[in-house]
Design an enzyme around this catalytic site. Structure first.
Site, PDB file in Angstrom:
ATOM      1  N   LEU A 161      -7.560   3.054   3.391  1.00  0.00           N
ATOM      2  CA  LEU A 161      -8.595   3.792   4.135  1.00  0.00           C
ATOM      3  C   LEU A 161      -8.883   5.172   3.544  1.00  0.00           C
ATOM      4  CD1 LEU A 161      -7.828   2.826   7.846  1.00  0.00           C
ATOM      5  CD2 LEU A 161      -9.591   1.910   6.325  1.00  0.00           C
TER       6      LEU A 161
ATOM      7  N   ASN B  82      -0.910   5.236   0.357  1.00  0.00           N
ATOM      8  CA  ASN B  82      -1.230   6.050  -0.831  1.00  0.00           C
ATOM      9  C   ASN B  82      -2.439   6.959  -0.612  1.00  0.00           C
ATOM     10  OD1 ASN B  82      -2.991   3.854  -0.848  1.00  0.00           O
ATOM     11  ND2 ASN B  82      -3.058   3.715  -3.076  1.00  0.00           N
TER      12      ASN B  82
ATOM     13  N   HIS C 124       4.458  -3.624  -4.339  1.00  0.00           N
ATOM     14  CA  HIS C 124       3.421  -3.981  -5.312  1.00  0.00           C
ATOM     15  C   HIS C 124       4.138  -4.396  -6.607  1.00  0.00           C
ATOM     16  CE1 HIS C 124      -0.602  -3.124  -7.365  1.00  0.00           C
ATOM     17  NE2 HIS C 124       0.231  -3.337  -8.369  1.00  0.00           N
TER      18      HIS C 124
ATOM     19  N   HIS D  27      -0.618  -9.251  -2.174  1.00  0.00           N
ATOM     20  CA  HIS D  27      -1.542  -9.757  -3.204  1.00  0.00           C
ATOM     21  C   HIS D  27      -0.875 -10.629  -4.289  1.00  0.00           C
ATOM     22  CE1 HIS D  27      -0.107  -6.075  -5.064  1.00  0.00           C
ATOM     23  NE2 HIS D  27      -0.986  -5.307  -4.482  1.00  0.00           N
TER      24      HIS D  27
ATOM     25  N   ASP E 299      -6.763  -6.130   0.592  1.00  0.00           N
ATOM     26  CA  ASP E 299      -6.547  -5.065  -0.400  1.00  0.00           C
ATOM     27  C   ASP E 299      -7.839  -4.264  -0.600  1.00  0.00           C
ATOM     28  OD1 ASP E 299      -5.338  -3.349  -2.179  1.00  0.00           O
ATOM     29  OD2 ASP E 299      -5.078  -4.833  -3.773  1.00  0.00           O
TER      30      ASP E 299
ATOM     31  N   GLY F 159      -9.488  -1.772  -8.258  1.00  0.00           N
ATOM     32  CA  GLY F 159      -9.688  -1.930  -6.821  1.00  0.00           C
ATOM     33  C   GLY F 159     -11.074  -2.398  -6.464  1.00  0.00           C
TER      34      GLY F 159
END
Ligand SMILES: [Zn+2]
Length: 437
Positions: free
Chosen positions: A65, A96, A183, A236, A309, A328
């Site tokens: 966000l 993050n 990750h 992911h 994601d 991204g």
């Protein structure tokens, strides 16, 4: 918007209750009041849902966000609008941000911003390590005990390389039954990568990231989950080898859940051939056989859920030459439609897709108010979608503050019509119902 209405004539797909059929659902206040094959409207506002699917509101375990810190890319409010339009009633906001959500103060800030936006439940994810630096454990207990009641920890965006720290994070998280996600990208194998390692990267002359960079970390984390008895969540998943590692671990009783993204389930490394950085993502888009393995894993439950994601990026940073662009993609507003278009019904039953977007992620994160069952007395967190409606993705028209969708201009099938959060329409007839249009 007045509360209390009758959603009439929908196909109710409610995996947690084992229901898939024609039901009316009455909502009173913030709760489901009644569910039955046919209900008397008795003065309630009737919402005609014939031809539509009614399901538990979607839950996204993987959302960036960007607030605090990069409000030019996304805010909790704009991301909440995007989420509601995508049919979500809950999202997990990754840590993050700037500053990193590694303390009670920052997670409470995100939590408060989510409440103020009031469109979806925003559950902050706490960082595993201070500043995502991978050197010292963050105050997991302080975050778990804060008003945000953090039950999910991840350094996402960075891989936690240190096995000892990962072990301690799992041991600590186990105390409050939180989940930990890493990750998965082994730093020694990931030097300077630009895309998946394979024939296409050789042809394009771009540095590749081998599937093994993900798999060695997932294999290690599964071993540590087994050692500690803690709950590991694999974010992911992108390779066939990872799917197989998770399949075997589940068979052995390891407490692991896993997610795959709409883009990894539908796009391949071939997309890199045009050097359009909108297709640059971490982990990278993989080979056709990886996509096939992800689809099979999602269908058989090895991969529990779909997560977006959703990763907004400012155009001045994303719209550059491939090498310089950040990784991204956006995802919240297109996830359902991309998967209905590409996977249902050929690869996936509609009911399984609904489960993977609602009941399964709610169960993985232990969110009792989400994911169904849709039953009397339960919180009214619901989505109503048209599984056949065709629409074209207009990147400029998205609610997100960023534009980096890989599906811009694509015609997709399936559209969210209404989203109901705590009994209130947050999206009505495809528009955010907060008076701002
Ligand atoms: Zn990640």
């Amino acid at each position: 918007m007045a509360r209390g209405c009758l959603l009439a004539g929908a196909r109710l797909v409610d995996p947690a209750a084992g229901r898939d059929g024609a039901f009316d659902v009455r909502i009173a206040g913030d709760r489901v009041a009644e569910v039955a094959p046919s209900l008397d409207p008795a003065g309630a506002g009737v919402v005609d849902c014939r031809g539509l699917v009614l399901a538990p509101g979607f839950v996204d375990l993987h959302t960036h966000l960007r607030e605090p810190g990069r409000e030019d890319e996304e805010t909790v409010e704009s991301g909440s609008r995007a989420a509601a339009l995508g049919g979500y009633t809950a999202v997990c906001a990754m840590a993050n941000s700037e500053p990193v959500a590694d303390s009670g103060a920052v997670v409470e800030q995100v939590w408060t911003l989510g409440r103020a936006a009031g469109l979806v439940d925003v559950f902050p994810v706490g960082a595993i390590t201070v500043g995502l630096a991978g050197r010292a454990l963050a105050e997991l207990g302080e975050m778990a005990g804060s008003a945000a009641r953090v039950g999910f920890f991840s350094d996402d965006g960075r891989c936690l390389q240190d096995s000892g720290l990962m072990r301690r994070a799992l041991e600590y998280a186990r105390v409050f039954d939180a989940i930990v996600a890493n990750h998965a990208e082994d730093s020694a194998l990931a030097e300077g990568w630009q895309m998946n390692e394979g024939e296409v990267s050789s042809v394009l002359g771009l540095a590749g990231l081998p599937a093994e960079a993900e798999e060695v970390i997932v294999a290690r984390d599964l071993a540590l989950a087994r050692l500690t008895g803690a709950r590991l969540h694999v974010p992911h998943v992108s390779t066939a080898g990872t799917v197989e590692l998770i399949r075997v671990a589940k068979r052995r009783g390891v407490r692991v859940t896993a997610e795959a993204t709409p883009h990894h389930l539908t796009l391949t490394e071939e997309a890199a051939r045009g050097y359009d950085p909108v297709f640059k993502v971490a982990p990278p888009l993989r080979a056709r056989e990886d996509v096939e393995a992800l689809r099979a894993g999602l269908a058989d439950g090895t991969i529990d859920c779909v997560a977006t994601d959703h990763a907004p990026h400012a155009p001045e940073e994303k719209d550059r030459e491939w090498d310089a662009a950040p990784c991204g993609m956006l995802g919240l507003e297109t996830a359902l439609a991309v998967l209905l278009t590409e996977l249902v019904p050929g690869h996936l039953a509609l009911a399984r897709l609904v489960e993977a977007m609602s009941a399964a992620p709610a169960r993985a994160r232990a969110l009792a108010d989400h994911g169904g069952p849709v039953a009397a007395g339960r919180p009214a967190n619901l989505v109503v979608f048209d599984p056949e409606a065709l629409w074209t993705v207009d990147a400029a028209g998205l609610a997100s503050r960023s534009r980096n969708t890989p599906f811009g201009g694509r015609e997709l099938r399936g559209k969210v019509v209404h989203t109901i959060h705590d009994g209130r329409f947050t999206v009505r007839d495809g528009r955010v119902a907060d008076g701002k249009g």
